[in-house]
Design a protein around this motif. Structure first.
Motif, PDB file in Angstrom:
ATOM      1  N   GLN A  34     -50.285 -48.096   2.968  1.00 40.37           N
ATOM      2  CA  GLN A  34     -49.051 -47.529   3.516  1.00 40.37           C
ATOM      3  C   GLN A  34     -47.824 -48.053   2.781  1.00 40.37           C
ATOM      4  OE1 GLN A  34     -49.370 -48.517   7.675  1.00 40.37           O
ATOM      5  NE2 GLN A  34     -50.746 -46.801   8.131  1.00 40.37           N
ATOM      6  N   GLN A  37     -47.710 -46.152  -0.498  1.00 36.12           N
ATOM      7  CA  GLN A  37     -47.317 -44.755  -0.281  1.00 36.12           C
ATOM      8  C   GLN A  37     -45.817 -44.634  -0.026  1.00 36.12           C
ATOM      9  OE1 GLN A  37     -49.921 -42.206   2.222  1.00 36.12           O
ATOM     10  NE2 GLN A  37     -51.243 -44.020   2.376  1.00 36.12           N
ATOM     11  N   ALA A  38     -45.272 -45.514   0.819  1.00 39.03           N
ATOM     12  CA  ALA A  38     -43.839 -45.458   1.109  1.00 39.03           C
ATOM     13  C   ALA A  38     -43.020 -45.701  -0.151  1.00 39.03           C
ATOM     14  CB  ALA A  38     -43.493 -46.492   2.184  1.00 39.03           C
ATOM     15  N   ALA A  40     -43.983 -45.139  -3.299  1.00 36.89           N
ATOM     16  CA  ALA A  40     -44.146 -44.024  -4.233  1.00 36.89           C
ATOM     17  C   ALA A  40     -43.316 -42.814  -3.811  1.00 36.89           C
ATOM     18  CB  ALA A  40     -45.618 -43.641  -4.326  1.00 36.89           C
ATOM     19  N   ARG A  41     -43.286 -42.531  -2.521  1.00 33.81           N
ATOM     20  CA  ARG A  41     -42.480 -41.391  -2.048  1.00 33.81           C
ATOM     21  C   ARG A  41     -40.995 -41.662  -2.255  1.00 33.81           C
ATOM     22  NH1 ARG A  41     -46.714 -41.180   2.134  1.00 33.81           N
ATOM     23  NH2 ARG A  41     -47.965 -39.304   1.672  1.00 33.81           N
ATOM     24  N   ASP A  42     -40.590 -42.913  -2.074  1.00 32.74           N
ATOM     25  CA  ASP A  42     -39.197 -43.267  -2.313  1.00 32.74           C
ATOM     26  C   ASP A  42     -38.824 -43.085  -3.775  1.00 32.74           C
ATOM     27  OD1 ASP A  42     -36.689 -44.473  -1.248  1.00 32.74           O
ATOM     28  OD2 ASP A  42     -37.157 -46.069  -2.681  1.00 32.74           O
ATOM     29  N   LYS A  43     -39.833 -43.225  -4.656  1.00 32.49           N
ATOM     30  CA  LYS A  43     -39.623 -43.013  -6.089  1.00 32.49           C
ATOM     31  C   LYS A  43     -39.674 -41.535  -6.473  1.00 32.49           C
ATOM     32  CE  LYS A  43     -39.295 -47.094  -8.211  1.00 32.49           C
ATOM     33  NZ  LYS A  43     -38.214 -47.398  -9.198  1.00 32.49           N
ATOM     34  N   GLY A  44     -39.983 -40.669  -5.512  1.00 35.14           N
ATOM     35  CA  GLY A  44     -40.085 -39.254  -5.799  1.00 35.14           C
ATOM     36  C   GLY A  44     -41.399 -38.846  -6.433  1.00 35.14           C
ATOM     37  N   SER A  46     -45.517 -37.831  -6.464  1.00 35.49           N
ATOM     38  CA  SER A  46     -46.463 -37.080  -5.652  1.00 35.49           C
ATOM     39  C   SER A  46     -47.544 -38.023  -5.143  1.00 35.49           C
ATOM     40  CB  SER A  46     -47.101 -35.961  -6.481  1.00 35.49           C
ATOM     41  OG  SER A  46     -48.215 -35.397  -5.816  1.00 35.49           O
ATOM     42  N   VAL A  47     -47.776 -38.031  -3.820  1.00 37.44           N
ATOM     43  CA  VAL A  47     -48.726 -38.952  -3.210  1.00 37.44           C
ATOM     44  C   VAL A  47     -49.699 -38.179  -2.330  1.00 37.44           C
ATOM     45  CG1 VAL A  47     -49.035 -41.006  -1.790  1.00 37.44           C
ATOM     46  CG2 VAL A  47     -46.954 -40.738  -3.146  1.00 37.44           C
ATOM     47  N   ILE A  57     -51.734 -40.863  -6.879  1.00 34.49           N
ATOM     48  CA  ILE A  57     -50.296 -40.783  -7.127  1.00 34.49           C
ATOM     49  C   ILE A  57     -50.099 -40.186  -8.517  1.00 34.49           C
ATOM     50  CG2 ILE A  57     -48.123 -42.065  -7.204  1.00 34.49           C
ATOM     51  CD1 ILE A  57     -49.569 -44.310  -5.640  1.00 34.49           C
ATOM     52  N   LYS A  59     -47.506 -38.800 -11.681  1.00 39.47           N
ATOM     53  CA  LYS A  59     -46.193 -38.969 -12.303  1.00 39.47           C
ATOM     54  C   LYS A  59     -46.119 -38.074 -13.544  1.00 39.47           C
ATOM     55  CE  LYS A  59     -43.225 -42.504 -14.449  1.00 39.47           C
ATOM     56  NZ  LYS A  59     -43.178 -43.868 -15.003  1.00 39.47           N
TER      57      LYS A  59
END
Length: 486
Positions: A34, A37-38, A40-44, A46-47, A57, A59
């Protein structure tokens, strides 16, 4: 942890410090998952979390690398939870106490989790960088590698777009891995028939501690002591003459770790106590002589304990002790094709005493299916002779070497260019996940690299700092050299 985060390469070590701070033993990877995931999503980025819990993930390529073949960097989320008996540590709640010790990073009384935390950290550091050059990139982080490869079994066709996979779970800098052993779990069950202890007996716990243990694939050829086998040997030699009755036998904690510790609760008639103490002292001296080079800290101890309510019947005890004593363990055969590599092995990893049975969990490994099948046949025959049961489960395939692998050639040449020396192309006697990925992705080209990790799967685990930098440089250079799509 601050000392770790300042090491080279900083992005990798900063991630490794975060990984150490979040508990993630096998079966308990969700908190770390988790967190990733949080981030990676904050980095924009795909997760995707698949149905078994693996993370994928993605890029996009950096500018100018859009037409390169897609690469997946792969690591596993979990770590082996092993600790010294005097260490107070809950792997599901407590962080790993990692620290710098000269040229190495190690942990305080527990496994470090460099296997495979360094590989995971490298993948996440690349995802977070805006400067590293690479083509389309995927990162696959699998669950439960150390306790059954549940994640790798769950990888499905179509989840990955990559043509090339770089596994980061190898443990020797300067070696490139192009194949690995397959394996299967073997679990004996010995029926527990109980009776009351005899009159005039005293109860003791006989404990064997101080062994090195280690990875049951990587370290199996080193001749280290197996605590389960050694205590079984003592009982086979002394139980009848000393009228010992066994109330419990427990040893080891993981099927893929060489057991460092084991203990037996037993009773002995008062008239035999002095003789038992003498035999324990003599056996300890014998083991220290036999294993002087590999187990200098070995300790056999006898301590009085509460009299148990029941002990094994004579027949049940005889079955158990004889089965444990005769069961094969260690290297079964060395490879004819690859010098110095174990072909087939067996590790008697865990013994546990339950109300109705004593369970003995072993792990068979082999580079060839027939080698694994031969050991399965041997254990089946042993179970029949002993009047016990044996079940085989969790079989996973080996990764068949491809000497014509294009990505292996790239890694090989890149290593020569950077370090001006030849790497060693190897097959590892351990279970990498690559063999399982070949089922959903039969055409995927694979290679495995990593830094130097010593004593994985044991509390002496350590990773060499310099080789982490070398592994990082090699990985980044290989990503730059990935060819264009055909």
């Amino acid at each position: 942890m601050s000392a770790l985060a300042s090491l080279y390469p900083q992005p990798l070590w900063q991630w490794f410090a975060q990984i150490c701070a979040i508990p993630h033993p096998s079966k308990h990877e969700q908190a770390l998952s988790q967190h990733i995931q949080a981030w990676a999503r904050d980095k924009g980025l795909s997760v995707l979390e698949d149905k078994v819990g693996n993370l994928i993930i993605k890029k996009p390529a950096t500018a100018g690398f859009e037409n390169r073949k897609t690469v997946v960097i792969q690591a596993h989320l979990d770590m082996v939870p092993q600790k010294n008996s005097d260490k107070v540590h809950d792997f599901t709640k407590d962080p790993i106490e990692a620290y710098v010790d000269g040229d190495w990073v190690t942990a305080n009384g527990t496994t470090l989790g460099a296997d495979n935390g360094i590989g995971m950290a490298s993948a996440l550091a690349i995802l977070g960088s805006s400067e590293i050059k690479h083509g389309p990139l995927e990162v696959l982080l699998t669950i439960d590698e150390e306790a059954g490869m549940t994640g790798a079994f769950g990888v499905e066709p179509g989840m990955l777009e990559a043509e090339i996979l770089i596994n980061t779970d190898s443990e020797q800098e300067g070696e490139i891995y192009m194949g690995c052993a397959g394996g299967v779990d073997a679990e004996f069950s010995v029926a527990a028939q109980w009776q009351a202890p005899s009159d005039g007996v005293t109860a003791f716990t006989l404990s064997l501690t101080g062994l090195k243990g280690g990875h049951s694939g990587v370290n199996i050829h080193l001749g280290r002591g197996n605590a389960n086998k050694l205590l079984a040997r003592f009982l086979a030699d002394n139980a009848t003459a000393l009228q010992l009755a066994v109330a419990a036998f427990n040893g080891g904690s993981l099927r893929n770790a060489i057991p460092r510790e084991a203990s037996v609760i037993l009773t002995v008639p008062a008239v035999k106590l002095a003789q038992l103490q003498q035999q324990v002292a003599e056996f300890e001296a014998l083991l220290k002589l036999e294993l002087a080079a590999v187990e200098p800290a070995l300790k056999l101890s006898l301590s009085e304990t509460t009299l148990p309510a029941q002990v094994l019947s004579a027949n049940a005890q005889s079955t158990l002790v004889n089965l444990l004593n005769v069961c094969p363990n260690g290297v079964m055969r060395m490879s004819d094709e690859i010098a110095g590599v174990t072909e087939t092995s067996l590790n008697m990893g865990v013994i546990s005493t339950n109300a109705n049975s004593i369970q003995v969990l072993c792990l068979i490994r082999s580079l060839i299916d027939s080698g694994r099948e031969q050991i399965e046949s041997m254990l089946s025959s042993l179970a029949q002779l002993a009047g016990a049961e044996v079940k085989f489960s969790g079989a996973y395939p080996g990764w068949k070497p491809n000497p014509d692998s294009p990505v292996m050639a790239i890694v090989n040449q890149t290593y020569r260019d950077i370090y001006q020396k030849e790497p060693v192309v190897m097959v590892i006697h351990a279970g990498l996940e690559c063999g399982l990925f070949k089922k959903p992705y039969p055409e995927m080209d694979m290679v495995s690299i990593g830094p130097t990790i010593r004593f994985p799967h044991g509390p002496d685990e350590m990773v060499n700092i310099k080789t982490v930098g070398q592994y990082w440089e090699l990985l980044l250079a290989v990503l730059e050299r990935i060819p264009q799509r055909g």
